[in-house]
Enzyme design. Structure first.
Site, PDB file in Angstrom:
ATOM      1  N   ASP A 127       1.194  -1.264   0.279  1.00  0.00           N
ATOM      2  CA  ASP A 127       0.488   0.045   0.105  1.00  0.00           C
ATOM      3  C   ASP A 127       0.794   1.339  -0.376  1.00  0.00           C
ATOM      4  O   ASP A 127       1.926   1.353   0.387  1.00  0.00           O
ATOM      5  CB  ASP A 127      -0.594  -0.100   1.326  1.00  0.00           C
ATOM      6  CG  ASP A 127      -2.114  -1.494   1.136  1.00  0.00           C
ATOM      7  OD1 ASP A 127      -2.237  -0.892   0.318  1.00  0.00           O
ATOM      8  OD2 ASP A 127      -2.584  -1.134   2.408  1.00  0.00           O
ATOM      9  N   ASP A 146      -7.295  -1.771  -4.526  1.00  0.00           N
ATOM     10  CA  ASP A 146      -7.993  -1.448  -3.928  1.00  0.00           C
ATOM     11  C   ASP A 146      -8.921  -0.164  -4.509  1.00  0.00           C
ATOM     12  O   ASP A 146     -10.110  -0.535  -4.399  1.00  0.00           O
ATOM     13  CB  ASP A 146      -7.351  -0.695  -2.331  1.00  0.00           C
ATOM     14  CG  ASP A 146      -6.495  -1.496  -1.468  1.00  0.00           C
ATOM     15  OD1 ASP A 146      -6.930  -2.906  -2.126  1.00  0.00           O
ATOM     16  OD2 ASP A 146      -5.847  -1.180  -1.099  1.00  0.00           O
TER      17      ASP A 146
END
Length: 171
Positions: A127, A146
């Site tokens: 991330d 995401d």
């Protein structure tokens, strides 16, 4: 019972590979860039947006972080694979006239594959996008995969509220 329409399945597969593949490629390229260079935060807009490299070993929003890796990883492998297979199946069951739904499903498949590949290859998800409001509220870090899943799901929800294009005529 509806059966998947195999009419023009090569075009459907090509569309899935183009749309889902574009999201998957964008996700993997940006994650590699994050691994290569963003070991320290980089401000995009100092007051609310940074690129900050994170190795997410848990699920979304830190779910399952208290579980041992010996339970967590098999869970993510099995559930991730099931979700991807179900999304692909649903994609091929979707009528060709439902273009937004097909785009949404292909987008979600590309995103799901991006995070799944990270889990299998690295044992964590990269991330790197960090949003915050001042120093008080921080949204959990996320990535392009995401974003693809959320955008695809949001568009499917919106599509469900639209009027059907063809109404059955009475009588």
């Amino acid at each position: 019972m509806n059966t998947p329409s195999l009419t023009n399945w090569p075009a459907r597969l090509g569309y899935l590979l183009a749309v889902g593949g574009a999201w998957f490629a964008a996700d993997q390229v940006t994650k590699q860039m994050a691994r290569d260079g963003a070991k320290r935060p980089v401000a995009v807009f100092d007051s609310w947006w940074h690129f900050h490299y994170v190795e997410n070993r848990a699920g979304a929003f830190g779910l399952f972080s208290s579980f041992g890796e010996e339970w967590r990883m098999p869970f993510f492998y099995v559930v991730g694979a099931i979700c991807i297979v179900l999304l692909i199946g649903y994609y091929f069951y979707t009528p060709p006239t439902m273009k937004l739904q097909r785009w949404s499903l292909a987008t979600m498949i590309g995103g799901a594959l991006g995070n799944y590949v990270d889990r299998v290859r690295l044992r964590y998800v990269v991330d790197f996008v960090s949003w915050h409001v001042g120093d008080r509220f921080y949204w959990p870090s996320f990535n392009i995969a995401d974003t693809a899943v959320v955008v695809g799901a949001a568009l499917m929800i919106l599509e469900s509220f639209r009027e059907p294009r063809q109404q059955l005529s009475p009588g």
